[in-house]
Design a protein around this motif. Structure first.
Motif, PDB file in Angstrom:
ATOM      1  N   ASP A 120      31.520  52.125  38.808  1.00  0.00           N
ATOM      2  CA  ASP A 120      30.629  52.441  39.929  1.00  0.00           C
ATOM      3  C   ASP A 120      29.676  51.305  40.262  1.00  0.00           C
ATOM      4  O   ASP A 120      28.867  51.432  41.173  1.00  0.00           O
ATOM      5  N   SER A 121      29.779  50.191  39.547  1.00  0.00           N
ATOM      6  CA  SER A 121      28.806  49.126  39.740  1.00  0.00           C
ATOM      7  C   SER A 121      29.233  48.073  40.756  1.00  0.00           C
ATOM      8  O   SER A 121      28.480  47.145  41.019  1.00  0.00           O
ATOM      9  N   THR A 122      30.429  48.185  41.325  1.00  0.00           N
ATOM     10  CA  THR A 122      30.857  47.197  42.309  1.00  0.00           C
ATOM     11  C   THR A 122      31.723  47.833  43.391  1.00  0.00           C
ATOM     12  O   THR A 122      32.428  48.804  43.144  1.00  0.00           O
ATOM     13  N   ASP A 123      31.610  47.268  44.573  1.00  0.00           N
ATOM     14  CA  ASP A 123      32.528  47.633  45.646  1.00  0.00           C
ATOM     15  C   ASP A 123      33.235  46.372  46.148  1.00  0.00           C
ATOM     16  O   ASP A 123      33.869  46.380  47.186  1.00  0.00           O
ATOM     17  N   ARG A 124      33.143  45.300  45.377  1.00  0.00           N
ATOM     18  CA  ARG A 124      33.799  44.034  45.720  1.00  0.00           C
ATOM     19  C   ARG A 124      35.238  44.047  45.221  1.00  0.00           C
ATOM     20  O   ARG A 124      35.548  44.682  44.221  1.00  0.00           O
ATOM     21  N   HIS A 125      36.081  43.331  45.945  1.00  0.00           N
ATOM     22  CA  HIS A 125      37.488  43.233  45.586  1.00  0.00           C
ATOM     23  C   HIS A 125      37.870  41.776  45.381  1.00  0.00           C
ATOM     24  O   HIS A 125      37.336  40.887  46.045  1.00  0.00           O
ATOM     25  N   CYS A 126      38.794  41.543  44.480  1.00  0.00           N
ATOM     26  CA  CYS A 126      39.307  40.203  44.213  1.00  0.00           C
ATOM     27  C   CYS A 126      40.175  39.788  45.407  1.00  0.00           C
ATOM     28  O   CYS A 126      41.216  40.402  45.670  1.00  0.00           O
ATOM     29  N   VAL A 127      39.754  38.768  46.118  1.00  0.00           N
ATOM     30  CA  VAL A 127      40.480  38.329  47.312  1.00  0.00           C
ATOM     31  C   VAL A 127      41.892  37.839  46.964  1.00  0.00           C
ATOM     32  O   VAL A 127      42.849  38.211  47.662  1.00  0.00           O
ATOM     33  N   MET A 163      54.579  50.509  40.820  1.00  0.00           N
ATOM     34  CA  MET A 163      53.296  51.133  41.049  1.00  0.00           C
ATOM     35  C   MET A 163      52.198  50.162  40.619  1.00  0.00           C
ATOM     36  O   MET A 163      52.351  49.421  39.659  1.00  0.00           O
ATOM     37  N   TYR A 164      51.094  50.203  41.322  1.00  0.00           N
ATOM     38  CA  TYR A 164      49.977  49.309  41.052  1.00  0.00           C
ATOM     39  C   TYR A 164      48.714  50.118  40.788  1.00  0.00           C
ATOM     40  O   TYR A 164      48.580  51.243  41.253  1.00  0.00           O
ATOM     41  N   GLU A 165      47.808  49.502  40.032  1.00  0.00           N
ATOM     42  CA  GLU A 165      46.558  50.160  39.668  1.00  0.00           C
ATOM     43  C   GLU A 165      45.390  49.215  39.937  1.00  0.00           C
ATOM     44  O   GLU A 165      45.551  48.002  39.915  1.00  0.00           O
ATOM     45  N   MET A 166      44.236  49.806  40.154  1.00  0.00           N
ATOM     46  CA  MET A 166      43.006  49.044  40.339  1.00  0.00           C
ATOM     47  C   MET A 166      42.248  49.029  39.020  1.00  0.00           C
ATOM     48  O   MET A 166      42.179  50.046  38.334  1.00  0.00           O
ATOM     49  N   HIS A 167      41.693  47.862  38.676  1.00  0.00           N
ATOM     50  CA  HIS A 167      40.923  47.698  37.440  1.00  0.00           C
ATOM     51  C   HIS A 167      39.680  46.873  37.740  1.00  0.00           C
ATOM     52  O   HIS A 167      39.767  45.875  38.463  1.00  0.00           O
ATOM     53  N   VAL A 168      38.555  47.254  37.188  1.00  0.00           N
ATOM     54  CA  VAL A 168      37.350  46.444  37.308  1.00  0.00           C
ATOM     55  C   VAL A 168      37.418  45.341  36.266  1.00  0.00           C
ATOM     56  O   VAL A 168      37.744  45.575  35.107  1.00  0.00           O
ATOM     57  N   GLY A 169      37.147  44.130  36.716  1.00  0.00           N
ATOM     58  CA  GLY A 169      37.133  42.976  35.821  1.00  0.00           C
ATOM     59  C   GLY A 169      36.233  41.913  36.408  1.00  0.00           C
ATOM     60  O   GLY A 169      35.583  42.120  37.436  1.00  0.00           O
ATOM     61  N   THR A 170      36.203  40.783  35.769  1.00  0.00           N
ATOM     62  CA  THR A 170      35.336  39.703  36.243  1.00  0.00           C
ATOM     63  C   THR A 170      36.110  38.742  37.128  1.00  0.00           C
ATOM     64  O   THR A 170      37.323  38.622  37.026  1.00  0.00           O
ATOM     65  N   ALA A 171      35.359  38.076  37.992  1.00  0.00           N
ATOM     66  CA  ALA A 171      35.927  37.057  38.866  1.00  0.00           C
ATOM     67  C   ALA A 171      35.337  35.707  38.491  1.00  0.00           C
ATOM     68  O   ALA A 171      34.124  35.585  38.327  1.00  0.00           O
ATOM     69  N   PRO A 172      36.186  34.707  38.335  1.00  0.00           N
ATOM     70  CA  PRO A 172      35.659  33.381  38.038  1.00  0.00           C
ATOM     71  C   PRO A 172      34.980  32.808  39.281  1.00  0.00           C
ATOM     72  O   PRO A 172      35.310  33.223  40.381  1.00  0.00           O
ATOM     73  N   GLU A 222      38.667  44.702  30.159  1.00  0.00           N
ATOM     74  CA  GLU A 222      38.408  45.582  31.296  1.00  0.00           C
ATOM     75  C   GLU A 222      37.030  46.235  31.173  1.00  0.00           C
ATOM     76  O   GLU A 222      36.573  46.569  30.093  1.00  0.00           O
ATOM     77  N   HIS A 223      36.403  46.397  32.295  1.00  0.00           N
ATOM     78  CA  HIS A 223      35.061  46.963  32.368  1.00  0.00           C
ATOM     79  C   HIS A 223      35.124  48.357  32.980  1.00  0.00           C
ATOM     80  O   HIS A 223      34.499  48.638  33.987  1.00  0.00           O
TER      81      HIS A 223
END
Length: 63
Positions: free
Chosen positions: A42-49, A1-10, A36-37
């Motif tokens: 709710d502050s992003t709709d971007r995804h880590c490519v 199982m996988y989960e989504m987490h908000v984090g930073t992108a370099p 983790e943030h």
């Protein structure tokens, strides 16, 4: 199982959604999720490519 987490992108620290296996402290792209943030969900709709690409490869292997 996988989960989504908000984090930073370099390299600029932009907030993105990462994908991680459940109970893992590292995203599929290798980024640490220790900072983790969750309050910023709710502050992003971007995804880590790189995460999305790795997840697609995992799904393709299951078919």
């Amino acid at each position: 199982m996988y989960e989504m987490h908000v984090g930073t992108a370099p390299p600029d620290g932009t907030l993105v959604w990462h994908i991680a296996a459940k109970d893992r402290a590292t995203a599929l792209c290798g980024e640490s999720l220790r900072h983790e943030h969750s309050a910023d969900r709710d502050s992003t709709d971007r995804h880590c490519v790189p995460c999305m690409s790795s997840f697609q490869e995992l799904l393709d292997q299951r078919v």
